[in-house]
Each structure stands twice: as C-alpha cells, then as structure tokens.
Write an enzyme that holds these catalytic residues in place. Structure first.
Site, short mmCIF file in Angstrom:
data_model
loop_
_atom_site.label_atom_id
_atom_site.label_comp_id
_atom_site.label_asym_id
_atom_site.label_seq_id
_atom_site.Cartn_x
_atom_site.Cartn_y
_atom_site.Cartn_z
CD GLU A 35 -19.67 -38.85 -14.77
OE1 GLU A 35 -20.33 -39.93 -14.50
OE2 GLU A 35 -18.46 -38.72 -14.53
CG ASN A 78 -15.73 -36.78 -14.57
OD1 ASN A 78 -15.92 -37.19 -13.38
ND2 ASN A 78 -16.64 -36.96 -15.62
CD GLU A 123 -19.46 -36.74 -11.72
OE1 GLU A 123 -18.65 -37.83 -11.82
OE2 GLU A 123 -20.62 -36.65 -11.98
CG ASP A 146 -16.44 -39.32 -9.64
OD1 ASP A 146 -17.33 -40.00 -9.37
OD2 ASP A 146 -15.85 -39.13 -10.90
CD GLU A 171 -19.41 -43.94 -10.47
OE1 GLU A 171 -19.46 -43.30 -11.22
OE2 GLU A 171 -18.47 -44.12 -9.92
P1 C2E Z 1 -15.74 -41.98 -13.76
O1 C2E Z 1 -16.02 -40.28 -13.37
O2 C2E Z 1 -16.27 -42.83 -12.62
O3 C2E Z 1 -17.04 -42.12 -14.85
C1 C2E Z 1 -17.94 -43.18 -14.83
C2 C2E Z 1 -17.34 -44.11 -15.57
O4 C2E Z 1 -18.04 -45.24 -15.39
C3 C2E Z 1 -17.47 -43.77 -17.22
O5 C2E Z 1 -16.60 -44.65 -17.96
C4 C2E Z 1 -19.00 -44.52 -17.50
O6 C2E Z 1 -19.23 -44.90 -18.98
C5 C2E Z 1 -18.77 -46.05 -16.60
N1 C2E Z 1 -20.16 -46.39 -16.30
C6 C2E Z 1 -21.30 -45.80 -16.16
N2 C2E Z 1 -22.37 -46.52 -15.79
C7 C2E Z 1 -21.56 -47.81 -15.90
C8 C2E Z 1 -22.19 -49.13 -15.49
O7 C2E Z 1 -23.26 -49.34 -15.36
N3 C2E Z 1 -21.26 -50.14 -15.40
C9 C2E Z 1 -20.02 -49.88 -15.81
N4 C2E Z 1 -19.25 -50.92 -15.87
N5 C2E Z 1 -19.47 -48.74 -16.14
C10 C2E Z 1 -20.15 -47.75 -16.25
P2 C2E Z 1 -15.69 -43.78 -19.06
O8 C2E Z 1 -16.57 -42.90 -19.68
O9 C2E Z 1 -14.88 -44.90 -19.66
O10 C2E Z 1 -14.70 -42.96 -18.17
C11 C2E Z 1 -13.94 -43.32 -17.09
C12 C2E Z 1 -13.16 -42.29 -16.45
O11 C2E Z 1 -12.41 -41.49 -17.01
C13 C2E Z 1 -13.99 -41.80 -15.47
O12 C2E Z 1 -14.74 -42.41 -14.43
C14 C2E Z 1 -13.31 -40.24 -15.37
O13 C2E Z 1 -12.43 -40.70 -14.08
C15 C2E Z 1 -12.48 -40.09 -16.41
N6 C2E Z 1 -13.13 -39.26 -17.33
C16 C2E Z 1 -14.05 -39.18 -18.31
N7 C2E Z 1 -14.42 -38.28 -18.86
C17 C2E Z 1 -13.58 -37.40 -18.35
C18 C2E Z 1 -13.44 -35.82 -18.49
O14 C2E Z 1 -14.15 -35.29 -19.22
N8 C2E Z 1 -12.55 -35.24 -17.60
C19 C2E Z 1 -11.73 -35.95 -16.74
N9 C2E Z 1 -11.05 -35.18 -15.88
N10 C2E Z 1 -11.89 -37.28 -16.47
C20 C2E Z 1 -12.83 -38.10 -17.34
CA CA Z 2 -17.24 -38.99 -12.64
CA CA Z 3 -16.95 -42.36 -10.68
#
Ligand code: C2E
Ligand code: CA
Ligand code: CA
Length: 586
Positions: A365, A423, A455, A485, A542
């Site tokens: 991802e 995403n 997603e 998602d 996830e």
């Molecule tokens: P999401 O789409 O649910 O992405 C997964 C988030 O969960 C990511 O946080 C990831 O680092 C985190 N994660 C993965 N595995 C684990 C785990 O085992 N434990 C925990 N506690 N967390 C885990 P991240 O990178 O901080 O991103 C947060 C949110 O920000 C994402 O949730 C998504 O909604 C948004 N986001 C991130 N990148 C993009 C992007 O390029 N475009 C868009 N539109 N939204 C994004």
């Molecule tokens: Ca996602």
């Molecule tokens: Ca997610």
C-alpha cells in the site's frame, strides 16, 4: 488638572473634531448666536490640552488662543454656564489675553456629550460690559445643545448601519477598545450571531432575492432590539451578522443568554411567513480572551460561531484549543499547497501486503509522507482529513498516483509482480477524468491492470452521485480492482456489501487489533471474513501486530495480511531490501 481631564481629552479626540475644516452646519449656529445676542463675536470653542480651538467662529480671525486664562477653559473645567459681565472687573481675567485684546464681556454654555464630558463652550463675546437675562442664557444653552447634536450626528455618520439603523462594526470596534480599557469585575463578552450559514447565503439570495434578505436583517434587528439583554449593546456588523457586547457573571450564564438569543432568532418571521433557510447560531467570546488584542476578539467570536454550526445546540463558547486547531488547519492548507509544488517535502512509503497463508509478498500500500520544513513529519491522519475537505484533494491524489504508478512501473520492469494499492478520497470520485488519467499513466509505464488497486472507504463507495459511479464503472470495466478500506467502520450494514462495486474488503485495524484481546472481536472478524468470501470478495486484514493474530487469521483463511508485524511502511530502498532478503519474489 482634575482626574476627569484625561478622560475628557480622550472623548474629545475620539470625536475627531480638532483641526477639521469649518462646516456650514456649525457656522450657521455661530452666526445665529452672534445675532441673537447682538454681539460681534461668537464661537464654538473646543478645549484641547493647552489651547482653545475654534470649530466655528464669527468676529475673530484666529483659529485658536492659549487655554491659560481663557474663559471657555473654565467652562470645560466646571461643565457649567459662565458669565463674566466685565473682564476688567474680574480679578482673575483682568490680565488675560482676552481682556488685553479688548474683550470685556463673556457668556458661555458647556458643550457636553451624552456621556457627560464637556468638550468646550458655545460662547458669545463683546467689547462692552454687559449682562445676560435668564432667557438669553437658556437660548445659549439651546444653541450649545444644537452644536452637540451636530457633532454627534457627524460622528455617527459611517457608524450606523443604513439597513437596520443599528451601530455598525466600526462603532463596535471602538466600543470594544473602550471597554477593554476599563474592564470591571463583571466579565464582559461578545456574542456573535449569524442568521444564515455562509454556504447557503448565496443560494438564499438567488432563490429569494436580495430584498428578502434585507427584510430578514431588518426583522432580526427589530426582534433583537426588543429583547436586548440588560446593559447589552447591539450591533449589525455584516450581512446577517449581529453582535452584542454584554455582561454576565460567568461563562455558563453567558451561554444561557446566547442560547435564549438563538431561540429567539429561530422564531424569526418575514412579513407573514416563517423565515426560510434561516439557521441562526451564536458564538461567544470573553472580551478579555487570554491577552488577545481587541481586533482579534471579533475574529475569535466568529470562530466560536463557526464551531456553533457544528454542534447541535447552535451555541458555542470560544475555546483556545479549537481556535488553535482552526489556525493549524489553515496553515496546513497553505503549506500543503507549497509542498505539492516543491520537490522534497512529499514522499511515499510502501507497506507490504502478503499472502495470509504463505507470507509471500503480493504487493504494497502506498502511504504518503510529508516532511514539513519547520514542523518535521506531519502524520497523514492529521493533514489528510483537512486536505480531503478542500480542492487540494485533487492535486494530492494526482501526486500520489503519479509517484506510485511510476514506482510500480520501475518494479514491473524489474520483473517484480507486485500490486500497488493507492488511497483515493471520496472527493476524487467527482473528478470527471480520474479513471482515464490513471489508465493513461499506467499505459505509459506499460503496466498491466493487476499492478494497481484503489482503496476507498465504504462511505466514499456508497456515494450515489452519477459522476462517482461513472468513474467506478470505467475503472471496473478496465479491470482495475477496488478495495473497500477501513471495512466495518462505515455506517453500511453487511447486507450492503453486495451493492458496493469492489473486489477486495480490507477489515479495519480496530477489529484486527482486538482479536488478541476479546472473544467478541474474534467472532466478529470470523463472520466478516466468512461472509465477504462467500460474496466473492478477497479479504485483507490490516493492522496485524503479533503472530497469534496472524495465526488466527490464517486459520480462518484470510487472503492477505498487512501490519507492523509484516512489516511497517518502508521507503523504496528498504522495501526493495525487504523483498530481496525476507521473501522470494513470486
Ligand atoms: P489507511 O488507509 O487505513 O492506512 C493504513 C494506516 O495504518 C497507515 O497509517 C499505516 O502506517 C497504519 N498501519 C499499518 N499497519 C499497522 C499496524 O500494524 N498497527 C498500527 N497501529 N497501524 C498500522 P498512515 O500511513 O499514518 O496513514 C494514515 C491514513 O492516512 C491512512 O489510513 C489513509 O487514510 C491516509 N493516507 C495515507 N496516505 C494516503 C494517500 O496517499 N492518499 C490518501 N487519500 N490518504 C492517505
Ligand atoms: Ca488504505
Ligand atoms: Ca485502512
């Protein structure tokens, strides 16, 4: 100098009268005074720090005389009438400049403001000794009152709102300055009421016409004036925006007052009819708000007003926390725009998605990272929700798509069969060319449709706008897979699942992380996986952080897993190392 003098001078300066050009409205009164008394000299004389300055005069050539031993100065000091039948016979004035220049007689009536400050005198002077009758003195007082009316009228000009007749924003700003200089024991507040949400203002004007809105403001003004809280001052400070400067014992009492006010505004009618599209809200801010300057008080009261739009009571008290949040959001929007244009601030990390059964890499991802030049790393959970609400959602996703597709192209050329998921925000689905742009980019990299997945959250996918379904249809027809998602956190029931155009379900990490903790979550996850698979979806879990959870999921036949255990999101270099060392490329 008495204690009253500084305040008196302040009141005089506030009126902006000193050194202004002569005006016929004052000269008319002065000429009248001279004629009625049959005396050569008459003046409207204002007492400045150390001079008498004539706003209007007949019979003298100069504009000012020293205040020392000027009779008008005495009127200003005492705020009473003053008659000196013969200056030469007065021990005090005998050697004054006036007496030296041949003046013998003086009569003056005080020019006093509504607030009780005497600015100077309306006076008549003669070169012969003279007496005055009571009638003449009454006349002089009347002329002084006319001068004051004129002064206050001129001052009010530009301070009264023409539509409602209420004092306007500039008047309120001055009053706030004055009030914050002399805040007493009882807390003072500003209550900011807004009749209509700014976003509906345009349509209200278009649908009902401008006259309707004006009538609405007028009737709100009447209603608020009739029910003005004791000691409060009411202003009309912008289209459909009213403000009160008011006192209360504490915040709670003030909020109750604000709530009453809102209730009142909800009863607003125009003509015979109940007012349409009126959604009044009231924001409250204390006048002594943590050292904010008066100019900021109106802004923060309005910010409370916007908060009031978001809660069910329609009333909110300014909170520094909320204000700081708004300021931060605003800064995020400004700075993210720059980040999109400057290289180096934005990057992508890739978090592996592996087969639940074998642990082999299936894809990754793409997750955005923002390194702000002064704040450092800003978590996506902080800035994405802010950006998603604005037009910037489009360039954000365009940036992510470009980078992720380019990276996928590189890996594809290296023979790595990976599926990269991107995403997409709900707002992106209303871009008419989203799907075609993505397909175009993929074609340029020579990528098969299996190399990219999108997603989207449940709520974004249930969006039933024609534009959104068009984009989804193009993508699906081309063979691009869509992932639901954060599954389980949306408002849709499981029964809705079959209506959502997607092929993959990603169970939200909040469920997965409770697997190790409670039986209930295990049951829930089991049911989700079973049902989704029965409906033909592939299932991703996830947020997998420990091996027991993975084992549990594997046992249930969960297709793919993603989580810190697998590992965390990685930079491109680290992702490639992970691919090479941990697991063979499929
Ligand atoms: P999401 O789409 O649910 O992405 C997964 C988030 O969960 C990511 O946080 C990831 O680092 C985190 N994660 C993965 N595995 C684990 C785990 O085992 N434990 C925990 N506690 N967390 C885990 P991240 O990178 O901080 O991103 C947060 C949110 O920000 C994402 O949730 C998504 O909604 C948004 N986001 C991130 N990148 C993009 C992007 O390029 N475009 C868009 N539109 N939204 C994004
Ligand atoms: Ca996602
Ligand atoms: Ca997610």
């Amino acid at each position: 100098m008495n204690l009253y003098e500084p305040q008196r001078l302040h009141a005089l300066k506030q009126l902006n009268l000193l050194n202004t050009a002569p005006g016929e409205s004052f000269d008319r009164i002065t000429r009248m005074a001279s004629q009625l008394f049959g005396l050569p000299i008459a003046a409207v004389s204002l007492t400045d720090t150390d001079r008498q300055w004539f706003k209007s005069r007949v019979g003298v050539d100069h504009w000012e005389i020293p205040r020392f031993k000027a009779c008008c100065g005495e009127v200003a000091d005492t705020s009473g009438n003053l008659v000196i039948p013969d200056l030469l016979a007065s021990p005090y004035y005998r050697d004054s400049n006036l007496a030296q220049s041949g003046i013998r007689f003086y009569a003056g009536a005080p020019l006093t403001t509504r607030d009780g400050f005497t600015l100077g005198a309306m006076c008549v002077l003669g070169t012969e000794p003279r007496t005055v009758t009571d009638q003449e003195m009454t006349l002089l007082q009347d002329l002084a009152a006319m001068v004051m009316d004129q002064i206050e009228l001129q001052h009010a000009y530009g301070r009264i709102d023409a539509l409602t007749g209420l004092p306007n924003r500039s008047q309120m700003n001055d009053d706030i300055q004055d009030m914050s200089r002399q805040l007493g024991l009882r807390p003072a507040y500003i209550m900011f009421s807004e009749l209509v949400d700014v976003t509906s203002m345009g349509s209200l004007q278009r649908v009902m016409g401008p006259a309707y809105f004006e009538e609405l403001c007028r009737s709100a003004s009447r209603l608020l004036s009739e029910h003005n809280p004791e000691g409060a001052r009411l202003y009309h400070i912008g289209p459909g925006q009213f403000a009160h400067l008011a006192f209360a014992d504490n915040d709670t009492q003030m909020l109750l007052l604000a709530s009453t006010l809102r209730g009142l505004l909800q009863t607003l009618t125009t003509g015979e009819a109940v007012a349409v599209m009126v959604r009044p809200v009231v924001g409250v801010a204390p006048l002594a708000s943590e050292g904010y300057p008066a100019s900021d008080i109106v802004r923060i009261a309005h910010s409370a007003c916007l908060d009031a739009r978001l809660n069910e009571h329609g009333v909110a008290l300014y909170s520094s926390k909320l204000d700081a949040d708004h300021q931060r959001h605003f800064q995020i929007l400004l700075d993210f725009r720059i980040a999109l244009e400057q290289a180096g601030q934005l990057s992508l990390e890739y978090q592996p998605r592996v087969s639940g059964a074998s642990g082999l890499a299936i894809g990754a991802e793409a997750l955005i990272r923002w390194r702000h030049p002064t704040w450092g790393n800003v978590p996506p959970d902080e800035f994405i929700p802010v950006i998603e609400q604005t037009q910037l959602a489009k360039p954000l996703t365009a940036w992510v798509m470009r980078s992720a597709v380019a990276q996928a192209g590189v890996w594809h050329k290296q023979g790595k069969a990976l599926c990269i998921s991107i995403n997409i925000s709900a707002a992106n689905l209303s871009e008419f060319d989203l799907a075609n742009r993505l397909l175009q980019m993929m074609a340029e990299q020579g990528l098969p449709v299996s190399a990219i997945e999108l997603e989207l959250t449940e709520s974004a996918l249930i969006n039933d706008s024609a534009l959104a379904s068009k984009q989804l249809t193009i993508l699906m027809e081309a063979g691009i897979r869509v992932v639901i998602d954060d599954f389980g956190t949306g408002y849709s029931s499981l029964a809705y699942l079959q209506e959502i155009p997607a092929q993959v379900v990603k169970i939200d990490r909040s469920f997965i992380q409770r697997i190790a903790l409670e039986k209930r979550s295990r049951t829930l996850v089991k049911a989700m996986i079973g049902m989704a698979q029965d409906l033909g979806y592939e299932v991703v879990a996830e947020g997998v952080e420990d091996s027991q959870t993975w084992a549990f999921l594997k046992n249930l036949g969960c297709d793919q897993v993603q989580g810190y255990l697998v590992p965390r999101p990685l930079t491109v270099d680290h992702f490639e190392q992970w691919l090479d060392t941990e697991l063979p490329v499929k």
